[in-house]
Design a protein around this motif. Structure first.
Motif, PDB file in Angstrom:
ATOM      1  N   THR A  32      91.526 -31.216-113.289  1.00 36.69           N
ATOM      2  CA  THR A  32      92.773 -30.406-112.361  1.00 36.69           C
ATOM      3  C   THR A  32      92.938 -29.108-112.642  1.00 36.69           C
ATOM      4  O   THR A  32      92.554 -28.437-111.262  1.00 36.69           O
ATOM      5  CB  THR A  32      94.240 -30.460-112.449  1.00 36.69           C
ATOM      6  OG1 THR A  32      94.379 -31.722-112.573  1.00 36.69           O
ATOM      7  CG2 THR A  32      95.143 -30.685-111.400  1.00 36.69           C
TER       8      THR A  32
ATOM      9  N   PHE B  58      90.083 -27.881-110.414  1.00 38.57           N
ATOM     10  CA  PHE B  58      90.414 -28.035-109.682  1.00 38.57           C
ATOM     11  C   PHE B  58      90.925 -26.909-108.194  1.00 38.57           C
ATOM     12  O   PHE B  58      90.626 -26.248-106.942  1.00 38.57           O
ATOM     13  CB  PHE B  58      90.177 -29.108-108.610  1.00 38.57           C
ATOM     14  CG  PHE B  58      90.130 -29.916-107.409  1.00 38.57           C
ATOM     15  CD1 PHE B  58      90.947 -29.784-106.198  1.00 38.57           C
ATOM     16  CD2 PHE B  58      88.703 -29.782-107.274  1.00 38.57           C
ATOM     17  CE1 PHE B  58      90.304 -30.126-104.568  1.00 38.57           C
ATOM     18  CE2 PHE B  58      87.829 -29.940-105.238  1.00 38.57           C
ATOM     19  CZ  PHE B  58      89.400 -30.494-104.402  1.00 38.57           C
TER      20      PHE B  58
ATOM     21  N   ILE C 172      89.736 -24.542-104.970  1.00 40.60           N
ATOM     22  CA  ILE C 172      90.532 -24.454-104.431  1.00 40.60           C
ATOM     23  C   ILE C 172      90.554 -22.889-104.070  1.00 40.60           C
ATOM     24  O   ILE C 172      90.456 -22.477-102.907  1.00 40.60           O
ATOM     25  CB  ILE C 172      92.094 -24.809-104.667  1.00 40.60           C
ATOM     26  CG1 ILE C 172      91.944 -26.024-104.554  1.00 40.60           C
ATOM     27  CG2 ILE C 172      92.832 -24.183-102.919  1.00 40.60           C
ATOM     28  CD1 ILE C 172      91.571 -27.053-103.343  1.00 40.60           C
TER      29      ILE C 172
ATOM     30  N   LEU D 277      87.859 -21.379-102.539  1.00 40.60           N
ATOM     31  CA  LEU D 277      87.312 -21.711-101.103  1.00 40.60           C
ATOM     32  C   LEU D 277      88.945 -21.375-100.382  1.00 40.60           C
ATOM     33  O   LEU D 277      88.154 -20.361 -99.072  1.00 40.60           O
ATOM     34  CB  LEU D 277      87.920 -23.144-101.054  1.00 40.60           C
ATOM     35  CG  LEU D 277      86.678 -24.049-101.109  1.00 40.60           C
ATOM     36  CD1 LEU D 277      87.056 -25.171-101.175  1.00 40.60           C
ATOM     37  CD2 LEU D 277      85.131 -23.852-100.646  1.00 40.60           C
ATOM     38  N   LEU D 278      89.338 -20.607-100.717  1.00 42.44           N
ATOM     39  CA  LEU D 278      90.592 -19.836 -99.742  1.00 42.44           C
ATOM     40  C   LEU D 278      90.405 -17.569 -99.892  1.00 42.44           C
ATOM     41  O   LEU D 278      90.276 -17.436 -98.557  1.00 42.44           O
ATOM     42  CB  LEU D 278      91.411 -20.016-100.274  1.00 42.44           C
ATOM     43  CG  LEU D 278      92.950 -20.996-100.346  1.00 42.44           C
ATOM     44  CD1 LEU D 278      94.168 -21.000-101.302  1.00 42.44           C
ATOM     45  CD2 LEU D 278      92.999 -21.341 -98.872  1.00 42.44           C
TER      46      LEU D 278
ATOM     47  N   PRO E  55      86.271 -18.150 -98.064  1.00 42.74           N
ATOM     48  CA  PRO E  55      86.001 -19.687 -97.212  1.00 42.74           C
ATOM     49  C   PRO E  55      84.046 -19.982 -97.197  1.00 42.74           C
ATOM     50  O   PRO E  55      83.881 -21.278 -97.104  1.00 42.74           O
ATOM     51  CB  PRO E  55      86.428 -19.706 -96.449  1.00 42.74           C
ATOM     52  CG  PRO E  55      86.920 -18.619 -96.068  1.00 42.74           C
ATOM     53  CD  PRO E  55      86.284 -17.311 -97.014  1.00 42.74           C
TER      54      PRO E  55
ATOM     55  N   LEU F 180      80.215 -21.393-100.546  1.00 42.41           N
ATOM     56  CA  LEU F 180      79.593 -23.025 -99.792  1.00 42.41           C
ATOM     57  C   LEU F 180      78.756 -23.226 -98.436  1.00 42.41           C
ATOM     58  O   LEU F 180      77.814 -23.864 -98.636  1.00 42.41           O
ATOM     59  CB  LEU F 180      80.403 -24.009 -99.708  1.00 42.41           C
ATOM     60  CG  LEU F 180      81.528 -24.292-101.689  1.00 42.41           C
ATOM     61  CD1 LEU F 180      82.690 -24.855-100.930  1.00 42.41           C
ATOM     62  CD2 LEU F 180      80.576 -24.758-102.138  1.00 42.41           C
TER      63      LEU F 180
END
Lengths: 287, 249, 311
Positions: free
Chosen positions: A264, A267, A271, A274-275, A278, A282
């Motif tokens: 968790t 992850f 996240i 990613l924010l 973004p 990746l």
């Protein structure tokens, strides 16, 4: 200070994680497939080490070699015979294929080895070292050192050998590589074999340190995924850095949140990444 | 009266590379403007910036006085700025008419699918593609795909149309047909910016030519003057080449 | 729909409605499971089939719906309320998750959704005070006879499947479906043509999440006992994909055909392989991928059916 204990734990974990992720990252970067079998490859590497020790008395560190060879062979033929047929098709198709294969492999291991967690109990462990207030299990530390050596070997292979350079060429531009006369199919197979070999080696390395069961496969896979994202897909040095970061994250995270929340926590970090970045993280496959 | 489209000191860098540097220009309604420059000059990049595909690193873009440099592509399309791609971008598995309906339904905002289909068929008739309406888009030849791009863009109800190398890959006859179509579009009152390599096309069609070189605007003049501009000639292949290409009126 | 199509449709629905009259609880149970998977597959199809985003974690919504419903129900509230709460929570989660994950494409999106399901499982497992953790959660039920229960849940699942089908049909034939179709084929072109891709993707994702959560909630009430490894099982994420592939991805009837075909195979073939159950399933998946790339449409059965009933 207890901080240094967690730091040491984290670094040691990190090496093993780096090894777990390096092969996965390479395959993802070069073949553009996410190999769902990777977790099971690691578990098989573990069982090879486990049975080599309990039946033949061979030390897990030596099993690294056998695992690498066995898994490498399996990987080579799986890729050439099966995955290669669908490699040009969509993400969905390749993922489902490796999933189906993973189901088969997992089931086979479950039936063969039972669902129990097992661990290698060394008759002559290297023992525990004291560095000030920090306790370090020398077996684990040795595993980590070997893990880093393996990653270094992989990196050198990619840089210095002709097959390594072929792999890198295919990774950057498949079409151009084909035009230059590189056998892309064989390169893919070798890359996949390398990925599998690294996974098998990682499995053997952690056999004396952590309990493993067929169920552990998906967990390894998830962690490998997060590490790749952290470090940069397709990059072996990236896997090393990502692995270390992840190891530290897990070590300190276990303190703050409890070890059950390892994934968790990872992850959540994912996240956030990613924010914040973004497309960059990746979208770009770093080298 | 505010200009239709105005770029003020627009710049864009990718990493360390300056793709567009300090470009300022104004587009008035009813103009056909040529945008030329050697390969890598930044023409497509400029179009990408105007349509929101890439954000500008600095500078302003005003559409009828409204700043649009921060808007997303779909928002810019809805405001009446359409573009075609150098490498055509259809929806391959959809039929020709469905491709055009996409433009009508979303950018032009037509609510009913039946109405959109009707409008799409009109645009197909205009571009000479009506016979192919129910064929999958991927079955079209290149020249027809280019026309499909045009039809799709027209369905978006634009008042500014940016054509990116619409003649690339076409033979002489096809180029002539494309030019006819472009003149017809302009006759409808749509302002056109046409990126081109063929000087003959540009000089025959455009009242005004803008020249980009290494991301900078080096000329923005009536067609006849641009050809004689020494900087432009330098940027290309030389005066003899330019003279040979120019269309005698 | 044309007259013959409508006729077939009415016939099928009538047959389904009359199924309980057979008096066979086992058949009813099988039918209920099939309907549940049909719902999951239809839910998957909106994101995976129409929009083309490989969703590998629909179990996340299924499990979330199951636990939301179960917690509410075991706190003494009426079952209908439990289900509504489950759908609301599933929808809200889908909106938030959609914002974050739909920036990703291809592999990254696939695995990210897979990991989300695993994370939810971990969280549910750890939150023992609320969910009972690894020991699972028991749901109270009004003391009905097994037959009455079987019939009740059959009709509920049938209703849910009908709702999912109607939704799929409407989406496929209106702007949303058209936009998703464009997004799947060429997302960049879709943006240029004026489609607000983010908005449409999130709507699709939300529909998926809502239906999956509903299925989960009903499942929880039906089985009476759930635990994390059960409802967040990765197979709940993967089987709908296989079913969609079998029946034809991105079509209206494909998910239903696929679900029926898969469960028929399940019943007749690999259910008999107790220990090697998952292994045989894996084998069949591999065979499907390698030799039947376009699913049952390769056999033309699905094509004929689709031609017969497509509008």
């Amino acid at each position: 200070m207890i901080f240094f204990q967690y730091l040491a734990n984290g670094l040691i974990l990190g090496g093993l994680y780096a090894c777990i992720a390096a092969g996965f990252s390479l395959v993802w970067g070069v073949l553009s497939i996410i190999n769902l079998l990777h977790g099971s490859f690691i578990v098989l590497g573990f069982y090879i080490a486990f049975f080599s020790y309990t039946v033949l008395g061979i030390h897990p560190f030596l099993s690294v070699i056998t695992s690498a060879i066995v898994l490498g062979g399996i990987g080579y033929f799986v890729q050439l015979g099966l995955i290669n047929r669908v490699i040009t098709r969509s993400v969905l198709v390749t993922l489902i294929l490796t999933f189906g294969l993973e189901l088969m492999m997992n089931n086979a291991m479950l039936v063969s080895f039972s669902a129990d967690y097992k661990k290698v109990l060394l008759a002559h462990p290297l023992g525990i070292a004291h560095l000030g207030n920090v306790f370090i299990s020398l077996d684990r530390a040795a595993s980590t050192v070997i893990a880093f050596l393996l990653i270094l070997l992989l990196w050198l292979l990619l840089r210095l050998t002709s097959i390594g350079r072929a792999i890198v060429a295919v990774r950057f531009d498949r079409e151009a590589a084909m035009l230059m006369g590189i056998d892309v199919n064989r390169t893919y197979a070798i890359t996949f074999a390398l990925g599998a070999a690294m996974a098998g080696a990682a499995g053997s390395l952690l056999s004396a340190s952590f309990p493993v069961a067929p169920l552990s496969g998906p967990l390894f896979l998830s962690k490998a995924f997060v590490i790749c994202v952290l470090g940069g897909v397709g990059s072996v040095p990236g896997a090393a850095v990502g692995g270390l970061a992840f190891g530290l994250l897990e070590s300190f995270g276990a303190v703050l949140f409890g070890s059950e929340y390892a994934l968790t926590l990872a992850f959540v970090v994912l996240i956030i990444l990613l924010l914040v970045r973004p497309h960059g993280l990746l979208g770009v496959k770093g080298f | 009266m505010t200009a239709l489209l105005q770029l003020k000191n627009v710049s864009r860098s990718f990493g360390g590379v300056r793709a567009i540097h300090n470009v300022s220009l104004t587009l008035e309604p009813g103009q056909i403007v040529g945008l030329i420059g050697p390969n890598g000059a930044g023409k497509s990049t400029l179009v990408n910036i105007i349509t929101g595909v890439h954000p500008a690193s600095s500078g302003e873009i005003l559409h009828k006085g409204e700043p649009i440099q921060r808007l997303k592509p779909f928002q810019i399309s809805a405001r009446g700025i359409a573009r075609t791609f150098q490498v055509v971008q259809p929806f391959p598995a959809m039929t020709v008419v469905e491709n055009v309906m996409a433009g009508a339904m979303f950018a032009a905002g037509i609510a009913s699918m039946d109405d959109a289909r009707r409008v799409a068929m009109e645009h197909l008739a205009f571009t000479g593609l009506a016979a192919f309406a129910d064929r999958p888009a991927e079955q079209l030849t290149l020249a027809y795909r280019k026309r499909l791009e045009l039809a799709k863009s027209l369905a978006m109800n634009p008042h500014i149309l940016l054509l990116d190398e619409v003649n690339a890959g076409l033979n002489t006859t096809e180029v002539e047909q494309a030019l006819e179509l472009i003149r017809a579009i302009a006759a409808r009152g749509i302002s056109i910016v046409i990126i081109e390599h063929l000087l003959k096309v540009v000089t025959g069609l455009c009242s005004r030519i803008i020249v980009l070189h290494h991301g900078e605007l080096i000329a923005d003049d009536p067609a006849a003057d641009v050809i004689r501009d020494p900087r432009v000639i330098e940027a290309y292949l030389g005066s003899r080449f330019a003279e040979r290409q120019m269309v005698r009126p | 729909m044309t007259r013959p199509q409508l006729l077939i449709f009415v016939l099928v629905v009538a047959l389904l409605l009359a199924l309980p009259l057979l008096g066979n609880n086992y058949v009813l149970r099988l039918a209920t499971i099939t309907l549940m998977y049909a719902v999951l597959t239809m839910a998957w199809n909106v994101v995976g089939g129409f929009a083309g985003y490989p969703l590998f974690g629909i179990a996340a919504f299924f499990g979330l719906g199951a636990y939301s419903g179960a917690v509410v129900q075991s706190s003494g509230f009426p079952i209908a309320l439990a289900w509504i709460v489950a759908v609301v929570i599933g929808t809200a989660f889908a909106v938030v998750l959609g914002f974050i994950l739909l920036r990703l494409r291809g592999h990254a999106f696939a695995i990210a959704t897979l990991v989300i399901a695993e994370v939810l499982r971990e969280l549910t497992n750890g939150w023992t005070s609320l969910t009972g953790g690894g020991m699972g959660l028991n749901l109270p039920f009004f003391g009905w006879s097994p037959t009455a229960l079987a019939v009740f849940f059959f009709y509920v699942m049938l209703g849910l499947a009908a709702a999912a089908f109607v939704t799929t049909y409407i989406v496929a034939h209106n702007r949303l479906g058209f936009a998703l179709n464009c997004i799947r084929q060429n997302e960049d072109a879709a943006n240029i043509v004026g489609i607000d891709t983010t908005r449409y993707k999130i709507i699709a994702f939300t529909l998926s999440g809502a239906f999956a959560a509903a299925a989960g909630a009903v499942y929880a009430s039906w089985t009476g006992y759930i635990e994390p490894t059960d409802v967040y099982d990765v197979l709940f994420s993967i089987k709908p994909i296989i079913m969609a592939l079998l029946g034809g991805m991105g079509t209206v009837f494909g998910p239903i055909i696929g679900a029926v075909a898969f469960l028929a195979l399940d019943e007749l073939v690999w259910r008999n392989f107790l220990q090697l159950h998952t292994g045989v399933l894996g084998f069949l998946i591999v065979v499907l991928i390698l030799f039947l790339p376009s699913g049952l449409s390769a056999f033309r059965i699905s094509n004929l059916w689709r031609k017969a009933v497509s509008a």
